[in-house]
Design an enzyme around this catalytic site. Structure first.
Site, PDB file in Angstrom:
ATOM      1  N   GLY A 189    -136.124 117.133 -26.058  1.00  0.00           N
ATOM      2  CA  GLY A 189    -136.198 115.862 -26.800  1.00  0.00           C
ATOM      3  C   GLY A 189    -135.253 115.775 -27.986  1.00  0.00           C
ATOM      4  O   GLY A 189    -134.508 114.802 -28.125  1.00  0.00           O
ATOM      5  N   LYS A 190    -135.274 116.798 -28.847  1.00  0.00           N
ATOM      6  CA  LYS A 190    -134.432 116.707 -30.063  1.00  0.00           C
ATOM      7  C   LYS A 190    -132.963 116.851 -29.693  1.00  0.00           C
ATOM      8  O   LYS A 190    -132.110 116.181 -30.281  1.00  0.00           O
ATOM      9  CB  LYS A 190    -134.811 117.796 -31.080  1.00  0.00           C
ATOM     10  CG  LYS A 190    -136.282 117.929 -31.391  1.00  0.00           C
ATOM     11  CD  LYS A 190    -136.822 116.840 -32.252  1.00  0.00           C
ATOM     12  CE  LYS A 190    -138.310 117.005 -32.491  1.00  0.00           C
ATOM     13  NZ  LYS A 190    -139.172 117.238 -31.343  1.00  0.00           N
ATOM     14  N   CYS A 305    -144.778 120.023 -35.438  1.00  0.00           N
ATOM     15  CA  CYS A 305    -145.756 118.965 -35.148  1.00  0.00           C
ATOM     16  C   CYS A 305    -147.118 119.399 -35.695  1.00  0.00           C
ATOM     17  O   CYS A 305    -148.112 119.458 -34.975  1.00  0.00           O
ATOM     18  CB  CYS A 305    -145.807 118.619 -33.665  1.00  0.00           C
ATOM     19  SG  CYS A 305    -145.781 120.012 -32.590  1.00  0.00           S
TER      20      CYS A 305
HETATM   21  C1  LIG Z   1    -142.050 122.297 -30.510  1.00  0.00           C
HETATM   22  S1  LIG Z   1    -141.414 122.975 -29.071  1.00  0.00           S
HETATM   23  C2  LIG Z   1    -139.812 122.298 -29.009  1.00  0.00           C
HETATM   24  C3  LIG Z   1    -139.751 120.886 -28.537  1.00  0.00           C
HETATM   25  C4  LIG Z   1    -138.327 120.409 -28.365  1.00  0.00           C
HETATM   26  N1  LIG Z   1    -137.525 120.627 -29.542  1.00  0.00           N
HETATM   27  C5  LIG Z   1    -138.252 118.943 -28.006  1.00  0.00           C
HETATM   28  O1  LIG Z   1    -138.054 118.111 -28.879  1.00  0.00           O
HETATM   29  O2  LIG Z   1    -138.411 118.640 -26.817  1.00  0.00           O
HETATM   30  C6  LIG Z   1    -141.087 124.601 -29.531  1.00  0.00           C
HETATM   31  C7  LIG Z   1    -140.269 125.362 -28.538  1.00  0.00           C
HETATM   32  O3  LIG Z   1    -140.007 126.652 -29.095  1.00  0.00           O
HETATM   33  C8  LIG Z   1    -139.866 127.543 -28.037  1.00  0.00           C
HETATM   34  N2  LIG Z   1    -139.962 128.909 -28.574  1.00  0.00           N
HETATM   35  C9  LIG Z   1    -141.062 129.630 -28.882  1.00  0.00           C
HETATM   36  N3  LIG Z   1    -140.714 130.824 -29.371  1.00  0.00           N
HETATM   37  C10 LIG Z   1    -139.362 130.859 -29.362  1.00  0.00           C
HETATM   38  C11 LIG Z   1    -138.401 131.837 -29.722  1.00  0.00           C
HETATM   39  N4  LIG Z   1    -138.776 133.023 -30.214  1.00  0.00           N
HETATM   40  N5  LIG Z   1    -137.103 131.543 -29.543  1.00  0.00           N
HETATM   41  C12 LIG Z   1    -136.712 130.342 -29.042  1.00  0.00           C
HETATM   42  N6  LIG Z   1    -137.570 129.377 -28.700  1.00  0.00           N
HETATM   43  C13 LIG Z   1    -138.875 129.638 -28.847  1.00  0.00           C
HETATM   44  C14 LIG Z   1    -140.967 127.146 -27.091  1.00  0.00           C
HETATM   45  O4  LIG Z   1    -140.692 127.630 -25.805  1.00  0.00           O
HETATM   46  C15 LIG Z   1    -140.939 125.625 -27.198  1.00  0.00           C
HETATM   47  O5  LIG Z   1    -140.167 125.097 -26.173  1.00  0.00           O
END
Ligand SMILES: C[S@@+](CC[C@H](N)C(=O)[O-])C[C@H]1O[C@@H](n2cnc3c(N)ncnc32)[C@H](O)[C@@H]1O
Length: 360
Positions: A189-190, A305
């Site tokens: 999304g972002k 969020c």
């Molecule tokens: C809030 S979501 C992101 C949503 C995304 N930015 C969007 O707008 O669609 C957080 C993301 O962080 C990822 N994540 C979790 N731990 C992580 C890490 N250590 N390194 C990279 N990504 C990670 C998760 O897999 C998840 O997709």
């Protein structure tokens, strides 16, 4: 719901029959999971009927506000207590009530392919009730979204389903970027929003697993957007290849998601203070690395969020202590802009913009 009503308020049908009949209905209308779920919920309610009725009807006798709100609005007491430390009672009550409401359904228009007005008209011609989002210039909210992902508009990539707060996280950055890095990008999304706002910029989107990364790829393809790399990368580990290459780094951090309670009510029961401490550590580690990937005068957008300070202001304060070469750029007059279901009607969300002033 019918079964719960029968158990709590009606006498004619014995509780075991209510459970049995409801499970039969779940078998016909639900999926495999909903059968066990219905059975477990109704059995539990049936076993605790007296306690539930007592607590629901005698809340005015409860003096402790957190306990009272926890019962009345069905939120864990620890969460209510943590909100009451940061917000007054009236606000907390309205937030908890809003968390029990149906969330809006919003989309980000793919302005590379169609403008907001034309998409609005096209969807309206297909029977959708559509409004422009109030804060974002690029969003539409749809009152009756059923079937929306079967429309030609979705299939042709004319929009991406996204809450308005999430759209705003990038839109409000107000930054014309040349090279963008999105460290936690799935499902995209972002990144999509950043690319739409900066069509000529390069963009690299990362996430922690192959599965997550492939989701970002699918969305970029559907929206017909170019990418300069979608890569598997653990953002908590420093990656030399990314050093000093980007002028906009997005850290949409993994978080407790407590701002999404309307969409995923189970979240509120699955998160503990321990979880949140673990998450703040991950958030800090990611932000620390982001600081080395961004160029001088470049910006980091840090968003979550969730609205409590543990995953927002506290993480930023710690970051600024260790990185005095950054400063916060206010967003709509706030160091950390927070959006709330009970105020703006969006998901609960927090956005902080950090600018790198010099190298050290
Ligand atoms: C809030 S979501 C992101 C949503 C995304 N930015 C969007 O707008 O669609 C957080 C993301 O962080 C990822 N994540 C979790 N731990 C992580 C890490 N250590 N390194 C990279 N990504 C990670 C998760 O897999 C998840 O997709």
């Amino acid at each position: 719901m019918i079964g719960i009503y029968q158990i709590l308020f009606l006498d004619k049908v014995p509780n075991y029959s209510v459970v049995d009949e409801s499970v039969k209905l779940a078998k016909i209308y639900g999926n495999k999971g909903s059968i066990g779920f219905t059975n477990a919920i109704l059995r539990n309610i049936s076993n605790s009927k007296e306690k539930i009725i007592q607590s629901a009807f005698y809340t005015e006798e409860i003096e402790n506000v957190a306990e009272k709100f926890s019962i009345l609005y069905s939120h864990p007491i620890e969460y209510v207590q943590s909100l009451l430390k940061e917000y007054d009672e009236i606000f907390v009550k309205s937030l908890l009530m809003a968390n029990n409401e149906k969330p809006p359904f919003t989309i980000r228009v793919n302005t590379n392919l169609i403008d907001r007005e034309s998409l609005k008209k096209d969807l309206e011609n297909q029977g959708y009730i559509v409004d422009k989002t109030k804060m974002s210039e690029y969003g539409l909210s749809i009152e009756n979204p059923s079937g929306i992902i079967d429309t030609k508009n979705f299939k042709q990539g004319q929009f991406y389903v996204q809450d308005e707060a999430s759209i705003l996280a990038v839109e409000l950055s107000d930054y014309k970027a040349e090279d963008i890095l999105d460290l936690c990008s799935a499902p995209g999304g972002k990144s999509i929003n950043a690319k739409l706002l900066n069509p000529n910029a390069t963009i690299v989107s990362c996430d922690i697993s192959d599965k997550k990364v492939s989701l970002v790829g699918e969305n970029f393809i559907r929206l017909n957007l170019r990418t300069n790399g979608i890569i598997k990368n653990d953002a908590t580990i420093y990656n030399k290849n990314l050093e000093n290459k980007f002028d906009l780094v997005i850290v949409d951090a993994p978080c407790s998601g407590l701002g999404l309670i309307r969409r995923k009510p189970e979240i509120k029961w699955n998160r503990s203070l321990e979880n949140i401490k673990g998450l703040s550590k991950i958030q800090s580690d990611i932000l620390k690395n982001a600081a080395r990937y961004v160029k001088i005068k470049g910006m980091i957008i840090y968003s979550t969020c969730t609205i409590t300070s543990e995953e927002n202001e506290d993480v930023i304060l710690e970051f600024l202590k260790e990185n005095p070469n950054f400063e916060v750029l206010k967003t709509m007059d706030r160091e950390t802009l927070k959006l709330y279901p009970n105020v703006q009607g969006t998901d609960g969300f927090a956005i902080t913009r950090l600018v790198k002033i010099n190298e050290n």
